[in-house]
Design a protein around this motif. Structure first.
Motif, PDB file in Angstrom:
ATOM      1  N   ALA A 336       0.805  -1.229   0.000  1.00 27.06           N
ATOM      2  CA  ALA A 336       0.000   0.000   0.000  1.00 27.06           C
ATOM      3  C   ALA A 336       0.832   1.270   0.000  1.00 27.06           C
ATOM      4  O   ALA A 336       0.446   2.274  -0.597  1.00 27.06           O
ATOM      5  CB  ALA A 336      -0.931  -0.002   1.210  1.00 27.06           C
ATOM      6  N   GLU A 337       2.009   1.210   0.651  1.00 22.05           N
ATOM      7  CA  GLU A 337       2.785   2.446   0.816  1.00 22.05           C
ATOM      8  C   GLU A 337       3.660   2.768  -0.396  1.00 22.05           C
ATOM      9  O   GLU A 337       4.250   3.846  -0.480  1.00 22.05           O
ATOM     10  CB  GLU A 337       3.634   2.385   2.095  1.00 22.05           C
ATOM     11  N   VAL A 338       3.746   1.830  -1.344  1.00 20.36           N
ATOM     12  CA  VAL A 338       4.575   2.057  -2.537  1.00 20.36           C
ATOM     13  C   VAL A 338       3.761   2.836  -3.567  1.00 20.36           C
ATOM     14  O   VAL A 338       2.685   2.401  -3.988  1.00 20.36           O
ATOM     15  CB  VAL A 338       5.059   0.715  -3.137  1.00 20.36           C
ATOM     16  N   GLU A 339       4.263   3.997  -3.965  1.00 19.05           N
ATOM     17  CA  GLU A 339       3.577   4.833  -4.965  1.00 19.05           C
ATOM     18  C   GLU A 339       4.205   4.628  -6.338  1.00 19.05           C
ATOM     19  O   GLU A 339       5.382   4.297  -6.445  1.00 19.05           O
ATOM     20  CB  GLU A 339       3.689   6.319  -4.570  1.00 19.05           C
ATOM     21  N   GLY A 340       3.421   4.824  -7.398  1.00 19.38           N
ATOM     22  CA  GLY A 340       3.984   4.855  -8.748  1.00 19.38           C
ATOM     23  C   GLY A 340       4.231   3.507  -9.395  1.00 19.38           C
ATOM     24  O   GLY A 340       4.540   3.421 -10.582  1.00 19.38           O
ATOM     25  N   ARG A 341       4.146   2.436  -8.637  1.00 20.12           N
ATOM     26  CA  ARG A 341       4.282   1.097  -9.224  1.00 20.12           C
ATOM     27  C   ARG A 341       3.515   0.106  -8.342  1.00 20.12           C
ATOM     28  O   ARG A 341       3.181   0.406  -7.203  1.00 20.12           O
ATOM     29  CB  ARG A 341       5.740   0.680  -9.374  1.00 20.12           C
ATOM     30  N   ILE A 342       3.254  -1.063  -8.915  1.00 24.50           N
ATOM     31  CA  ILE A 342       2.501  -2.093  -8.190  1.00 24.50           C
ATOM     32  C   ILE A 342       3.463  -3.197  -7.769  1.00 24.50           C
ATOM     33  O   ILE A 342       4.159  -3.788  -8.594  1.00 24.50           O
ATOM     34  CB  ILE A 342       1.381  -2.673  -9.082  1.00 24.50           C
ATOM     35  N   GLU A 343       3.515  -3.438  -6.474  1.00 24.52           N
ATOM     36  CA  GLU A 343       4.360  -4.507  -5.931  1.00 24.52           C
ATOM     37  C   GLU A 343       3.444  -5.505  -5.230  1.00 24.52           C
ATOM     38  O   GLU A 343       2.933  -5.241  -4.141  1.00 24.52           O
ATOM     39  CB  GLU A 343       5.359  -3.889  -4.933  1.00 24.52           C
ATOM     40  N   LEU A 344       3.175  -6.627  -5.894  1.00 27.85           N
ATOM     41  CA  LEU A 344       2.211  -7.596  -5.362  1.00 27.85           C
ATOM     42  C   LEU A 344       2.784  -8.335  -4.151  1.00 27.85           C
ATOM     43  O   LEU A 344       3.983  -8.613  -4.084  1.00 27.85           O
ATOM     44  CB  LEU A 344       1.805  -8.595  -6.451  1.00 27.85           C
ATOM     45  N   LEU A 345       1.893  -8.669  -3.224  1.00 26.92           N
ATOM     46  CA  LEU A 345       2.286  -9.345  -1.988  1.00 26.92           C
ATOM     47  C   LEU A 345       1.819 -10.797  -2.001  1.00 26.92           C
ATOM     48  O   LEU A 345       0.848 -11.144  -2.673  1.00 26.92           O
ATOM     49  CB  LEU A 345       1.653  -8.633  -0.788  1.00 26.92           C
ATOM     50  N   PRO A 346       2.489 -11.676  -1.246  1.00 25.28           N
ATOM     51  CA  PRO A 346       2.072 -13.088  -1.196  1.00 25.28           C
ATOM     52  C   PRO A 346       0.791 -13.261  -0.379  1.00 25.28           C
ATOM     53  O   PRO A 346       0.373 -12.339   0.330  1.00 25.28           O
ATOM     54  CB  PRO A 346       3.258 -13.779  -0.509  1.00 25.28           C
ATOM     55  N   PRO A 347       0.155 -14.444  -0.471  1.00 24.20           N
ATOM     56  CA  PRO A 347      -1.077 -14.695   0.278  1.00 24.20           C
ATOM     57  C   PRO A 347      -0.908 -14.412   1.774  1.00 24.20           C
ATOM     58  O   PRO A 347       0.159 -14.677   2.344  1.00 24.20           O
ATOM     59  CB  PRO A 347      -1.351 -16.178   0.035  1.00 24.20           C
ATOM     60  N   GLY A 348      -1.969 -13.871   2.375  1.00 22.55           N
ATOM     61  CA  GLY A 348      -1.960 -13.631   3.811  1.00 22.55           C
ATOM     62  C   GLY A 348      -1.463 -12.261   4.232  1.00 22.55           C
ATOM     63  O   GLY A 348      -1.698 -11.835   5.355  1.00 22.55           O
TER      64      GLY A 348
END
Length: 502
Positions: A336-348
């Motif tokens: 959520a805190e990363v702006e300008g790009r999408i950094e996907l997170l693992p399950p959970g």
């Protein structure tokens, strides 16, 4: 060029099942054939008024027959529908008309004073739905079919409720809306042509428009309109019209579960869909016990046409979650805190819900900066915090901006609300963060007491201490007769924050 129009939803039903009942409102009943002929006549009137393909036509009407007919008439004429919330002030209506560039306002008599005041200030033409528009339609040459539109052409501009300042116009294409209606009808939910749905959600809002109107008609099913929601009246109408499908927001399910005790007969409901806000698990349990029907909770936004995820029979259902993404849609959790790009997170992991697929809007009208912030790396950033488990079930934890940070700890209002609503003396509750010198923010619960509940703030706080972590329980409890609701029946937390800030 691939062409597509929302108008095809009604046109195809007129071709396939012309005599079948499409729409019921009070004593009025319209077949698909009659509804389409009426829409084509109105489209002829719109063309006569100078509406050309791509022109924006504002539509301000409650859940009466006039809304669906005018909606499909504008689509048939090739225009872009700009639905106007019924609770807006003349100044707010003026903003919608001006920002959208609407050239015409179609307004119901019930909203004519506010609508006309706004339109007159801008020199926008006004036509009153009912006698005036019907007379124009009677004189006009009806269109023979709907205007050709490219699949990506705008169909509807929905104004977001403006929780972050001035309302923005989310531009939805014909492809967005036709796909969302189709997938909701045939993939997410098992909608059948012989179904009868209650149209109690406001049609000017994305949820009512796509799920109640377009999706029901996409399946060739019947829509029964209820202009003003009242739980006892809704139950009566459902029994009278053999309604088996209900789409609602949590406040409606709360009211229906309470009203069920006083009803002589209850309807036999097969499909119940909840959206618009998080549905407390205890409300789901009460409703399912009272009606013997399962609720499928879903999630979406104006910017996603609106449905993005829903509990679906194919995947199994899980109370407290928003299920799985729709067919052809991806929903993931990003940092959520990363702006300008999408950094996907693992399950959970907890993060911001991001969505991509055929349902994602074209952008905010005339706001390239806001569009660039919302659409990143092919994903739409929702502003909602959530998790996704190993089985793919998504859970919304809270709005990013509603999170309370108390003494450095994150408190998610929805989690606190889920616990408090189980208190026997509490009918409804909203939890907000209020400024606090010592902790930065303090947790405050605004409580609507149950009919037999007392107004003892200390008792509620003490009960909360036993059921919630030390940083989570409300230190302040206020009582209210009712919670302020927006046009889409969501609790207006910004209004509560203003009211109780001291």
């Amino acid at each position: 060029m691939a062409t597509l129009s929302v108008a095809a939803i009604l046109a195809e039903n007129a071709r396939r099942r012309p005599a079948k009942t499409a729409l019921v409102e009070g004593e009025r009943r319209l077949s698909f054939g009659d509804a389409w002929q009426a829409a084509l006549a109105q489209a002829g009137a719109l063309t006569g008024l100078g509406v050309r393909p791509g022109d924006r036509v504002a539509l301000m009407a409650p859940n009466t027959t006039e809304f669906p007919l005018a909606y499909y008439a504008v689509a048939a004429a090739g225009g872009v529908v700009v639905p106007v919330h019924l609770l807006l002030s003349p100044g707010e209506i003026e903003h919608v008309l001006k920002d959208s560039g609407a050239t015409l306002l179609l307004v119901h008599l019930a909203q004519a004073v506010a609508g006309r005041a706004a339109a007159d200030a801008l020199g926008v033409r006004v036509v009153t739905l009912g006698a005036e528009f019907d007379a124009l339609a009677a004189e006009a040459e009806p269109l023979t079919t709907y205007a050709t539109r490219a699949a990506d052409d705008p169909a509807v501009i929905l104004y977001t409720s403006g929780t972050t300042g001035v309302p923005k116009g989310a531009v939805l294409s014909h492809f967005n809306l036709v796909m969302n209606a189709t997938v909701c009808a045939f993939d997410a939910n098992d909608v059948r042509p012989d179904d009868i749905a209650l149209g109690a959600l406001p049609l000017f809002h994305a949820f009512g428009q796509t799920v109640s109107l377009n999706s029901t008609w996409r399946a060739g099913a019947t829509l029964v309109l209820l202009p003003r929601f009242d739980a006892a009246r809704a139950i009566e109408l459902m029994v009278k019209e053999n309604i088996n499908t209900f789409h609602g927001v949590p406040t409606m399910f709360v009211a229906l579960a309470a009203a069920a005790a006083d009803a002589d007969v209850l309807p036999e409901l097969r499909v119940c869909i909840s959206g618009g806000a998080s549905l407390p698990v205890v409300v789901l349990e009460r409703f399912e016990t009272a009606f013997g029907a399962r609720i499928y909770e879903g999630y979406g936004l104006s910017e996603t046409s609106p449905t993005a995820t829903v509990n679906q029979p194919d995947f199994g259902t899980r109370a407290g979650t928003i299920g799985h993404p729709l067919w052809g849609v991806d929903a993931e959790i990003a940092r959520a805190e990363v702006e300008g790009r999408i950094e996907l997170l693992p399950p959970g992991e907890l993060g911001e819900v991001v969505i991509r697929g055929h349902n994602v809007f074209s952008g905010y009208l005339g706001r390239p900066q806001a569009t660039a912030e919302a659409l990143v790396d092919g994903w739409f950033r929702t502003g909602d915090l959530g998790t996704k488990d190993e089985q793919g079930f998504l859970t919304i934890v809270d709005r990013k901006k509603d999170v309370i940070i108390r003494g450095g700890y994150n408190v998610y209002p929805r989690e606190v609300e889920e616990v408090l609503v189980r208190h026997p003396g509490i009918a409804q509750v909203a939890v907000i963060g209020l400024p606090d010198e010592l902790h930065g923010e303090e947790v405050c619960a605004i409580v609507v007491p149950a009919p037999d509940g007392d107004r003892d703030a200390t008792a509620v706080i003490e009960w909360s201490k036993e059921h919630l972590g030390r940083h989570k329980y409300p230190r302040r409890v206020e009582f209210a007769e009712e919670l302020p609701l927006g046009p889409s029946m969501k609790v207006l937390k910004r209004e509560l924050r203003t009211r109780y800030a001291r």
